[in-house]
Design an enzyme around this catalytic site. Structure first.
Site, PDB file in Angstrom:
ATOM      1  N   HIS A   1      48.709  28.730  -2.453  1.00  0.00           N
ATOM      2  CA  HIS A   1      47.844  29.843  -2.047  1.00  0.00           C
ATOM      3  C   HIS A   1      47.434  30.601  -3.302  1.00  0.00           C
ATOM      4  O   HIS A   1      48.284  31.051  -4.058  1.00  0.00           O
ATOM      5  CB  HIS A   1      48.639  30.760  -1.104  1.00  0.00           C
ATOM      6  CG  HIS A   1      47.826  31.859  -0.512  1.00  0.00           C
ATOM      7  ND1 HIS A   1      47.710  33.101  -1.101  1.00  0.00           N
ATOM      8  CD2 HIS A   1      47.081  31.913   0.609  1.00  0.00           C
ATOM      9  CE1 HIS A   1      46.924  33.867  -0.355  1.00  0.00           C
ATOM     10  NE2 HIS A   1      46.535  33.178   0.685  1.00  0.00           N
TER      11      HIS A   1
ATOM     12  N   ASP B   1      32.702  35.753  -0.558  1.00  0.00           N
ATOM     13  CA  ASP B   1      34.028  35.120  -0.462  1.00  0.00           C
ATOM     14  C   ASP B   1      34.432  35.178   0.998  1.00  0.00           C
ATOM     15  O   ASP B   1      34.884  36.208   1.480  1.00  0.00           O
ATOM     16  CB  ASP B   1      35.026  35.878  -1.351  1.00  0.00           C
ATOM     17  CG  ASP B   1      36.415  35.252  -1.327  1.00  0.00           C
ATOM     18  OD1 ASP B   1      36.602  34.210  -0.679  1.00  0.00           O
ATOM     19  OD2 ASP B   1      37.325  35.818  -1.969  1.00  0.00           O
ATOM     20  N   MET B   2      34.262  34.084   1.694  1.00  0.00           N
ATOM     21  CA  MET B   2      34.427  34.099   3.145  1.00  0.00           C
ATOM     22  C   MET B   2      35.285  32.951   3.652  1.00  0.00           C
ATOM     23  O   MET B   2      35.175  31.828   3.190  1.00  0.00           O
ATOM     24  CB  MET B   2      33.056  34.018   3.816  1.00  0.00           C
ATOM     25  CG  MET B   2      32.133  32.987   3.195  1.00  0.00           C
ATOM     26  SD  MET B   2      30.641  32.715   4.164  1.00  0.00           S
ATOM     27  CE  MET B   2      31.256  31.446   5.280  1.00  0.00           C
ATOM     28  N   ALA B   3      36.134  33.284   4.621  1.00  0.00           N
ATOM     29  CA  ALA B   3      36.837  32.241   5.353  1.00  0.00           C
ATOM     30  C   ALA B   3      35.842  31.588   6.310  1.00  0.00           C
ATOM     31  O   ALA B   3      34.845  32.196   6.684  1.00  0.00           O
ATOM     32  CB  ALA B   3      38.001  32.833   6.138  1.00  0.00           C
TER      33      ALA B   3
ATOM     34  N   LYS C   1      29.029  24.196  13.323  1.00  0.00           N
ATOM     35  CA  LYS C   1      28.606  24.350  11.920  1.00  0.00           C
ATOM     36  C   LYS C   1      29.784  24.765  11.048  1.00  0.00           C
ATOM     37  O   LYS C   1      29.987  24.228   9.947  1.00  0.00           O
ATOM     38  CB  LYS C   1      27.463  25.361  11.807  1.00  0.00           C
ATOM     39  CG  LYS C   1      26.176  24.875  12.455  1.00  0.00           C
ATOM     40  CD  LYS C   1      25.010  25.843  12.213  1.00  0.00           C
ATOM     41  CE  LYS C   1      23.746  25.290  12.886  1.00  0.00           C
ATOM     42  NZ  LYS C   1      22.530  26.037  12.511  1.00  0.00           N
TER      43      LYS C   1
ATOM     44  N   GLY D   1      29.633  41.612  -1.539  1.00  0.00           N
ATOM     45  CA  GLY D   1      30.372  42.135  -2.679  1.00  0.00           C
ATOM     46  C   GLY D   1      30.195  43.624  -2.888  1.00  0.00           C
ATOM     47  O   GLY D   1      30.989  44.269  -3.576  1.00  0.00           O
TER      48      GLY D   1
END
Lengths: 357, 357
Positions: free
Chosen positions: A117, A175-177, A227, A309
């Site tokens: 991680h 920055d995305m899950a 998607k 951001g």
């Protein structure tokens, strides 16, 4: 009264815990910086809340304190064997290799195996954009989401992240899950006894649910239906299958698996802007683009159109000045490690100046 | 009775139209193959329905029939100036450059400016995976979606596409727009007088709507809320801002702007698998991954877990054998161009064999 911590002292405190656990000072500083930066940016799920599990895995021998890393470069492709070091240390090495490669060749690809991680992707992106480099970062993660049509977790909420420098504007930091929502939001809904919107999760039988407790026993869903499943899957194909790291069920959960390292895989792709066009011209174009978007007419009730951001930057300024508040459970964990290692968490408290509010 | 067309003859017919409009035979074949392949795969929105607008733009001088293209390579970065040729021709050159670069260096980045609508990304991905190359393709597009919080279209439904070769399994072919849904589905709902699910679109005042007609006057939304907006935005930053192509409002709509070329930008990123691990080993790992996912337990009512590209492959087999049916409006358009150029659309009809059903 809520205690607030000074971000620099909190980083120092955490670094002290990591060095006490056997990590070199240099690497301990990296890990601590990565965690505290996440807290500053408001990404509390990736903040110092993770120090406890990192320390436990170091202590259990599930993570190397300071293993030798191995990198092999063929043309523009570098393969980095993280040798089971803490993810932020491995990620930082990957970042350096990608930046060097892009500077030399125009673009570079760094595939990483045997990592852990590694915190937020934004931690690396923010360093990349300072070096006038566009960076795409992906990582796989242990199983939390079903494939579309599936019943149980198989893929991770594998993050996709992109950083693009700007000129006078803030850099673009996405920055995305790849999940529709962070699992933490479902936990909060369950605690409050609230239902969750349709589309967030399935129960353990695979049925769509708006019951937060049933969702916690089931799985959070990929964003955007098939998607998001497709995006999460290709991230695993690149980060896991192509690098030689774990993939699918072979990426181990750091909270549950105490027999094996995680074997997380990452992918860093870097572009040296100067090889495309003069860097200053590029930055002007980015500024113009951002300013044109922000000047767009807004939907009812919307006060501002945001660039990825931007909110996190504002939060950083606020928390640098006002301090970082931690949940009591996190304070207890950090204090507990401190007592073992002869450190005192209260040394990291913010000293309130009469002018600080 | 529905007329069905033979895919090879239909491609020949379309190529004949493009050569009559001044395109070289080689390039006409590429454009026609790209369109008919989309029809075969069930992506009718990108099929021969587009021949009419391509021909109109060629005739109006808004697209070059056979302009010289210019490529400049610095290290691993190639910039391709498409010189306003048809998008499929430009995209095919970009594909070749990316494949060559990856073979030579391990990875390659090709940025493209002054291009046009280039069909589906899958057209290029399918060629890449045959060459044991992993490919990421992105393109910007003219304005159709608002930024999150915005009122009117500003970004395109900029596609993100990834192709990964497999061994005995079908390749992974993900080719997706970044909108929550194709605008075509809203058109169909409006025609049927049906409402649309919440989250698909906003009306022209920026309010969420489930009224299909109000949605058509408004905007389709990015997939996954702010995440889809972020993805679409970074695609434009890479494909438009970085390559020197149009971006945001400077990518022209091919149906509406008859004064200027489209100036679409693309980005092709290629990875030579052999630089990461032996290609056969990689393919075995992909096969294993795909087989493990497909063997997962399924949610109620789900008959099969699918991998991106699988449905389109089945549709291709079916349409190759049973023929391609076209909407009457598309037949009329194609027939109209044929009459001008001395070609007969009925020559492309499928000859039914008594054994063909």
């Amino acid at each position: 009264m809520i205690r607030r911590y000074d971000w620099q002292k909190l980083a120092q405190y955490c670094a002290g815990l990591f060095t006490a656990a056997g990590v070199s000072r240099e690497h301990a500083d990296i890990i601590a910086e990565s965690l505290v930066q996440a807290d500053l940016r408001g990404i509390d799920s990736h903040g110092v809340v993770r120090a406890d599990i990192y320390l436990k895995r170091l202590e259990a021998g599930m993570m190397n304190a300071d293993g030798q890393m191995f990198a092999r470069t063929t043309g523009t492709v570098t393969l980095l064997d993280g040798n089971n070091n803490p993810g932020a240390v491995v990620g930082t090495r990957a970042l350096e290799l990608a930046l060097e490669g892009a500077r030399r060749n125009g673009s570079a690809v760094v595939g990483v195996k045997r990592s852990n991680h590694f915190g937020t992707c934004a931690y690396y992106l923010l360093k990349a954009v300072q070096r006038d480099t566009i960076m795409i970062i992906m990582s796989n993660a242990s199983q939390t989401m079903p494939p579309t049509g599936g019943l149980r977790p198989f893929i991770g909420t594998n993050p996709l992240a992109v950083g693009v420098p700007a000129g006078r504007r803030l850099p673009f930091i996405l920055d995305m899950a790849t999940s529709v929502v962070a699992r933490g939001k479902i936990i909060v809904a369950a605690q409050k006894g609230e239902s969750i919107p349709p589309g967030w999760a399935i129960d353990k039988y695979g049925n769509p649910t708006t019951d937060a407790n049933a969702a916690l026993e089931g799985s959070v869903l990929p964003m955007a239906g098939a998607k998001g499943y497709g995006i999460s899957l290709f991230i695993d194909l690149l980060c896991g299958v192509l690098t030689g790291a774990g993939f699918g069920r072979y990426v181990n959960n750091m909270y549950e698996n105490w027999d094996e390292p995680q074997n997380v895989g990452h992918m860093f792709i870097a572009f040296d802007i100067g090889k495309f066009m003069p860097t200053e011209l590029f930055k002007e174009r980015v500024d113009r683009y951002i300013e044109e978007i922000k000047a767009e007419p807004r939907a009812p009730g919307v006060s501002e159109i945001l660039i990825p951001g931007e909110l996190e930057h504002r939060k950083t300024l606020e928390r640098k000045s006002r301090g970082i508040a931690l949940p009591a459970s996190v304070e207890t964990e950090l204090q507990g490690w401190g007592e073992r290692f002869g450190l005192d968490l209260s040394s990291a408290l913010l000293e309130e100046s009469p002018y600080s509010r």
